[in-house]
Enzyme design. Structure first.
Site, PDB file in Angstrom:
ATOM      1  N   LYS A 131       6.528  -0.031  -6.818  1.00 46.60           N
ATOM      2  CA  LYS A 131       6.069   0.486  -5.441  1.00 46.60           C
ATOM      3  C   LYS A 131       5.281  -0.631  -4.497  1.00 46.60           C
ATOM      4  CE  LYS A 131       1.385   1.456  -7.939  1.00 46.60           C
ATOM      5  NZ  LYS A 131       2.192   1.188  -9.379  1.00 46.60           N
ATOM      6  N   ASN A 154      -3.088  -1.013  -2.320  1.00 47.37           N
ATOM      7  CA  ASN A 154      -3.367  -1.824  -3.682  1.00 47.37           C
ATOM      8  C   ASN A 154      -2.602  -3.226  -3.563  1.00 47.37           C
ATOM      9  OD1 ASN A 154      -4.049  -1.512  -6.601  1.00 47.37           O
ATOM     10  ND2 ASN A 154      -1.882  -1.142  -7.063  1.00 47.37           N
ATOM     11  N   HIS A 200      -1.053   3.511 -17.815  1.00 48.47           N
ATOM     12  CA  HIS A 200      -2.429   4.289 -17.625  1.00 48.47           C
ATOM     13  C   HIS A 200      -2.693   5.434 -18.244  1.00 48.47           C
ATOM     14  CE1 HIS A 200      -2.263   0.813 -14.820  1.00 48.47           C
ATOM     15  NE2 HIS A 200      -1.570   1.634 -14.190  1.00 48.47           N
TER      16      HIS A 200
END
Length: 464
Positions: A131, A154, A200
């Site tokens: 990403k 981010n 995660h």
């Protein structure tokens, strides 16, 4: 800065005073809010107070009087493994919890847009791997074609630190699952899902929760166009959920390896060529093999996703192709550091998990592989099918000896440090080899983050 709207004269609490927290506090104040703030770190609180922030101890019930909203930084758990105590207190008091992403999406559009010839647009990119590269590549293409553009989220600038929109501008955001999971507003014009692999999992209580956090960008965001990687079951499911029928071209399906010629709109890469198909007919083709900044099948998937997003905002295939060739890649992500005596040195320090390391290993031939660090649960045995191109592994860090037991018959040497790994690999490499840093492990045993690890590798290579 983008002032937050709809908060005038409200008391808003901000939890977490890192980069995004301080930017959020400033944007809220610019919107007329009375901002109170808290951070668990004493040094951080003192620094924020010195900058003029009103520090209020939110661990004390009395200090919640009059608070209308709590804004939390993305890294602070809000549900799993368990909510941070201050977030839990907000839930108990019925106070809404949001983050800077939610504030951005409700504040970016203003009445001034009525005067623009072309409304600004937002492209939001999420997924497990690729990403950052996809986001940076979209931003680069827009820059190269002369479109006003900003990049944030981010990667790059915090969303509320972006400048207010210009006429026709395209903002490109990278959004992690931590950011999409909590944001109360998600309204991109184009949403991009690259792929999904386990990551995660403790933060999202498993793979299903992790995917659900990504899915919110589409299901609750309602983008005009959805660019979706369909090489995993989750992507196929998401594309199906977003489509009204097989002829619905609001969904652009993306793949690296599959031929997608039946969908209403698709972009895929096979054997080094990117193809765009619309309504069963090929609309464009690009040879990706000679593009240095996009090596390997994983970067070809990134190229397809970026291409599709740029087509969705009106760019032409040849404009995108020209911009591909000037893209140099991101630091620490399949970044060619230099070529010396016929040997290529590649920094992929960001390859901290099995899936990312596997993709890096598939991108090159005759690899001298530098791996290791703080190994993750499950080890690296799953990489064995991808080690056929590895001439020798040079293992570093805390898990070096564990990794040695998991790489089958691959030749290896436990060297412990990056200095020793680069020295040994460069001494043994022959013309045509690639010295590849793709650790398949976290960096925290020897470095504060993957960036510092990659910077150390780069400095050592540049010093050869």
């Amino acid at each position: 800065m983008i002032p937050v709207v709809g908060v005038e004269d409200q008391t808003i609490a901000v939890l977490g005073l890192g980069r995004s927290g301080k930017a959020t506090a400033a944007a809220l104040a610019a919107g007329g809010a009375n901002v109170i703030a808290w951070d668990d770190g004493n040094d951080t609180r003192e620094a924020a107070a010195a900058d003029g922030l009103q520090i209020v101890d939110l661990t004390k019930d009395a200090n919640w009087h009059g608070v209308t909203t709590l804004i939390t930084s993305p890294g602070i758990p809000h549900l799993y493994p368990k909510p941070h105590p201050i977030i839990a207190k907000a839930y108990e008091l019925g106070i809404p919890v949001d983050n800077d992403i939610g504030l951005f999406f409700r504040s970016y559009a203003t009445a001034g847009w009525d005067e623009f010839d072309r409304a600004p647009r937002v492209i939001a990119v999420t997924g497990s791997n690729g990403k950052s590269t996809t986001t940076a590549l979209i931003h680069h293409i827009l820059q190269e074609t002369g479109r006003p553009t900003q990049m944030g989220g981010n990667i790059g600038t915090g969303v509320l630190s972006l400048e207010p929109a210009e006429d026709g501008e395209v903002v490109v955001l990278e959004l992690s699952s931590y950011q999409t999971d909590l944001a109360r507003a998600l309204t991109p014009d184009v949403a991009v899902f690259t792929n999904l692999s386990p990551d995660h999992l403790d933060r999202h209580a498993g793979l299903g929760g992790y995917f659900a956090a990504k899915r919110r960008l589409f299901a609750e965001g309602g983008p005009d166009r959805a660019v979706i990687g369909v090489d995993e079951p989750e992507g196929l499911y998401l594309a199906g959920q977003m489509s009204m029928s097989p002829a619905d071209d609001r969904v652009i399906r993306v793949s690296s390896g599959q031929k997608l010629d039946r969908a209403a709109w698709s972009v895929f890469a096979r054997k080094g060529f990117l193809s765009e198909y619309r309504k069963g007919r090929q609309a464009a083709s690009i040879d990706l093999r000679g593009i240095t900044g996009l090596p390997g099948a994983h970067n070809h998937q990134n190229a397809c996703a970026a291409y599709a997003a740029c087509r969705a905002v009106g760019l032409a295939p040849r404009q995108i192709e020209a911009a591909f060739h000037s893209f140099t890649g991101l630091p620490h992500r399949s970044q060619t550091v230099r070529e010396l005596n016929g040997v290529r040195y590649v920094n992929d320090s960001k390859a901290t998990n099995i899936d990312a390391a596997a993709k890096a290993l598939q991108a090159f031939d005759r690899i001298r592989w530098i791996a290791g660090g703080l190994g993750k649960e499950g080890g690296i045995a799953a990489l064995q099918p991808h080690l056929d191109r590895v001439t020798k592994a040079y293992l570093i860090g805390h898990s070096a000896r564990d990794f040695a037991l998991e790489i089958g018959q691959t030749a290896y040497e436990v060297v412990d440090t990056m200095e020793a790994a680069v020295a040994r690999a460069s001494a043994e490499a022959e013309p045509g080899d690639t010295v590849l840093l793709a650790p398949a492990a976290a960096s925290f045993d020897q470095y504060p983050n993957f960036e510092k690890r990659g910077e150390h590798f780069t400095a050592l290579v540049e010093g050869l």
